[in-house]
Design an enzyme around this catalytic site. Structure first.
Site, short mmCIF file in Angstrom:
data_model
loop_
_atom_site.label_atom_id
_atom_site.label_comp_id
_atom_site.label_asym_id
_atom_site.label_seq_id
_atom_site.Cartn_x
_atom_site.Cartn_y
_atom_site.Cartn_z
CG HIS A 148 -0.27 9.46 13.48
ND1 HIS A 148 -1.48 10.15 12.92
CD2 HIS A 148 -0.12 8.18 12.87
CE1 HIS A 148 -1.86 9.52 12.07
NE2 HIS A 148 -1.18 8.38 11.88
CG ASP A 170 -2.00 13.44 13.63
OD1 ASP A 170 -0.80 13.45 13.50
OD2 ASP A 170 -2.75 12.26 13.52
CB SER A 210 -1.82 7.73 8.49
OG SER A 210 -2.80 7.10 9.78
#
Length: 237
Positions: free
Chosen positions: A46, A91, A185
């Site tokens: 992502h 992910d 992230s």
């Protein structure tokens, strides 16, 4: 915003994050990643965006050091069987650098795990993400925190929408206060190598019983090894 923060941590010592990679574009810090060998970086799927670059060997975003290196993605790989409409599905993204980096005082790869972490393991998270769960406070240097690998049941209870799969890890501090947050992230969860990739979590960060979700690197090792070896059609678990 895909950035996650380390809330409740403290500034990382300069020599503990040599594998930490900064992903950024012209307007902002996007994500972190982890150098796994001289030519490859592992991050979250992502985190992908059009024109990003990577900085390696960074400590303070504001003060440049002589070991910093900038690289572009030469190739990017995400799982071919990833669900397009589910941001947290599989992910994981592998990035090949446009040219290799050499080890230096501030740059070195992190090893991949030889076994998965067990519940209760103490792991480190690190990143340049937010350091306040309520304010937009971002640090100049990466922050580090110790958190625990938790049972999947804790994440299932916290996020009823989460199809807790074996390919994810649930990690945090049950009483809250330490967590990855906006801006972290794609960064690493480290205990005996790179065990997890920061994927998602609660908003605000660091709440009691709202741990974060991490992509479980161990389960993707065959895919990672296949891609690096040149089998670009490999599928993910």
């Amino acid at each position: 915003n895909s950035l996650v923060i380390v809330v409740g941590g403290r500034p990382c010592k300069i020599n503990v994050h040599r594998s930490l990679v900064l992903l950024y574009n012209s307007s902002s810090l996007l994500c972190s990643g982890t150098l796994i060998n001289q030519e490859w970086v592992l991050t979250a799927a992502h985190c992908d965006s059009k024109n990003f670059k990577m900085k390696l060997g960074v400590h303070s975003i504001k003060i440049r050091n002589k070991n910093e290196r900038t690289r572009h993605p030469k190739e990017k790989f995400i799982c071919p069987n990833r669900k397009k409409d589910d941001v947290l599905d599989k992910d994981i993204m592998l990035i090949r650098l446009n040219r290799p980096v050499s080890n230096s005082e501030h740059i070195a790869p992190l090893s991949l795990p030889s076994s998965p972490p067990s519940v209760g393991s103490v792991c480190y998270v690190m990143g340049w993400g937010k350091i306040s769960s309520t304010k937009e406070t971002y640090p100049d240097v990466p922050h580090c925190a110790k958190i625990n690998i938790l049972d999947h049941a804790v994440c299932r209870a916290a996020y009823t929408w989460w199809p807790a799969t074996s390919t994810t890890l649930c990690a945090g501090i049950l009483q809250g206060g330490k967590d990855t947050c906006e801006g972290d992230s794609g960064g690493p969860l480290i205990c005996n190598g790179l065990q997890g990739i920061v994927s998602g979590g609660g908003n605000p960060c660091g709440q009691p019983r709202k741990p974060a979700l991490y992509t479980k690197v161990f389960d993707y090792l065959p895919w990672i090894e296949s891609i690096i070896a040149g089998t670009t059609t490999a599928t993910c678990p």
